[in-house]
Design a protein around this motif. Sequence first.
Motif, mmCIF file in Angstrom:
data_model
loop_
_atom_site.group_PDB
_atom_site.id
_atom_site.type_symbol
_atom_site.label_atom_id
_atom_site.label_comp_id
_atom_site.label_asym_id
_atom_site.label_seq_id
_atom_site.Cartn_x
_atom_site.Cartn_y
_atom_site.Cartn_z
ATOM 1 N N SER A 81 23.043 -27.894 59.534
ATOM 2 C CA SER A 81 24.373 -27.405 59.153
ATOM 3 C C SER A 81 25.276 -28.553 58.738
ATOM 4 O O SER A 81 25.228 -29.641 59.286
ATOM 5 N N ASP A 82 26.130 -28.264 57.779
ATOM 6 C CA ASP A 82 27.094 -29.251 57.303
ATOM 7 C C ASP A 82 28.414 -28.984 57.994
ATOM 8 O O ASP A 82 29.158 -28.102 57.625
ATOM 9 N N THR A 83 28.728 -29.750 59.028
ATOM 10 C CA THR A 83 29.955 -29.512 59.774
ATOM 11 C C THR A 83 30.716 -30.806 59.934
ATOM 12 O O THR A 83 30.165 -31.891 59.950
ATOM 13 N N THR A 84 32.031 -30.653 60.078
ATOM 14 C CA THR A 84 32.873 -31.818 60.261
ATOM 15 C C THR A 84 33.885 -31.534 61.331
ATOM 16 O O THR A 84 34.175 -30.404 61.660
ATOM 17 N N GLY A 85 34.464 -32.581 61.892
ATOM 18 C CA GLY A 85 35.516 -32.376 62.877
ATOM 19 C C GLY A 85 35.279 -33.160 64.130
ATOM 20 O O GLY A 85 34.351 -33.944 64.235
ATOM 21 N N ILE B 171 39.915 -24.808 67.181
ATOM 22 C CA ILE B 171 40.805 -25.818 67.760
ATOM 23 C C ILE B 171 40.401 -26.055 69.202
ATOM 24 O O ILE B 171 40.281 -25.115 69.984
ATOM 25 N N ILE B 172 40.150 -27.305 69.531
ATOM 26 C CA ILE B 172 39.850 -27.688 70.910
ATOM 27 C C ILE B 172 40.825 -28.793 71.283
ATOM 28 O O ILE B 172 40.691 -29.941 70.840
ATOM 29 N N GLY B 173 41.816 -28.448 72.094
ATOM 30 C CA GLY B 173 42.840 -29.426 72.424
ATOM 31 C C GLY B 173 43.613 -29.826 71.187
ATOM 32 O O GLY B 173 44.175 -28.991 70.488
ATOM 33 N N ALA B 174 43.605 -31.125 70.900
ATOM 34 C CA ALA B 174 44.330 -31.638 69.737
ATOM 35 C C ALA B 174 43.427 -31.827 68.527
ATOM 36 O O ALA B 174 43.841 -32.429 67.541
ATOM 37 N N HIS B 175 42.207 -31.309 68.590
ATOM 38 C CA HIS B 175 41.232 -31.546 67.526
ATOM 39 C C HIS B 175 40.764 -30.234 66.897
ATOM 40 O O HIS B 175 40.888 -29.166 67.496
ATOM 41 N N VAL B 176 40.233 -30.334 65.697
ATOM 42 C CA VAL B 176 39.700 -29.182 64.972
ATOM 43 C C VAL B 176 38.224 -29.429 64.688
ATOM 44 O O VAL B 176 37.852 -30.480 64.149
ATOM 45 N N VAL B 177 37.384 -28.466 65.055
ATOM 46 C CA VAL B 177 35.948 -28.554 64.825
ATOM 47 C C VAL B 177 35.561 -27.510 63.798
ATOM 48 O O VAL B 177 35.933 -26.341 63.920
#
Length: 407
Positions: free
Chosen positions: A30-34, A230-236
């Motif tokens: 899979s092509d994922t970023t974050g 959204i996990i805490g202050a981050h985006v996955v």
Amino acid sequence: MASPDDDPFQPPRFNRKRPTTSFCRGSSSSDTTGNYGARPKRSHLHADLNTISKWTTKTLDEFGIAYYNDPITIEEFTIKIQSRAHEVCDKKVPDFVSTLKTLCKRGLVFSLDLPEKETLKSLDKLSDSTTRLREILNNFDTFINDVLKKEDEYLGKEWRNKALFFAWSHNVRSFLNYYKKFLDIMNSSMTESWLAKPVREAHLQELFMVFSKIFFLEPEMGDKEVKRLIIGAHVVSCIPDIRFTCLNPLQRSVLLMLTEVKKVEPFPENRSFEPRKTRASSESSSESDQTSGNYIHRILSINVLGQHGGELLSELRSSAFAPTMVVGCICMGTEIIFTYMEMMQTHLNKIVYDGKCDGETSLIRYTKPLNYLIEEDRNKCLDLLFLLGFIQTSGYEDLYPNSEGGK
């Protein structure tokens, strides 16, 4: 109804030896970023984990997610989906679906081979497989013609029944024809096809997608839409290999099931799943003994399990069974493991807003692997696959909105 042995319309059975298969220890395609949040005391676990494709079971543990120790039966899994089906589709499953299941058991009386790496050089092997496939197609056509000779008995008078039957028979032939193409691709070049991970996984994805259409499922490539969590202050960001999406109600798309497809790679000590399972169960420790790992940990890598768990988490809010359940599937080669995760809203909120779980726990349930190329395994999946196809198409109305008896 007469037994299959007494049925004059049943074509000859093709009893094939169960192919040797094994499971992947590799990483995701899979092509994922974050990125995602982490607890300070375990920050070392997150040094290289910037995407869901790099999640492992340790990552899931950070967020209070774990795979249940033991698998559930395919029947138990089906009952679970049935108990929630009314939330997505308020239609009643027509009696003709039982006829379709019977036709599958009588008409799809074959098992197919997945070419093994060491046999790819053999042109005789490919020729034998192609000849056998032609025979299977011919016998299936004979079976369809025999059914049509007693059309009223099998299909009744309802227009939709006939439409579903012809669509079903067309989809079976499409699957068999693509399987022949799949064999040609896999045998064309051992160096370029078998060992090239992206090429092989892409065709395994296509093979499963074509197979799923037999049951009126409507697959789409996962990269059609990127889901962000959204996990805490981050985006996955998350992109599974395949999605099965309901389009009813029309104002919002809801996920029926997500699927991750992996190519098969041998375990060093043993290539086949069954000997691994037999050996593990013969050990002195029980199957649930945490010191030896639970059932699914012995057949799938922590990378595959971590990534799939992350995908289930990312897609939970868009699930057809939201806000508490999401359904998934892991394909290892041509073996299917159905999964679902249940999570309370309080747990999801803690992950989303706090980036941690604070004692909350959610479990992923799963089935034993079933090989859809094998007749015996395929028959065990019929109830579930037809149910999923019925739900996704809103009682087939998305396929045949103007058909009689649509409700």
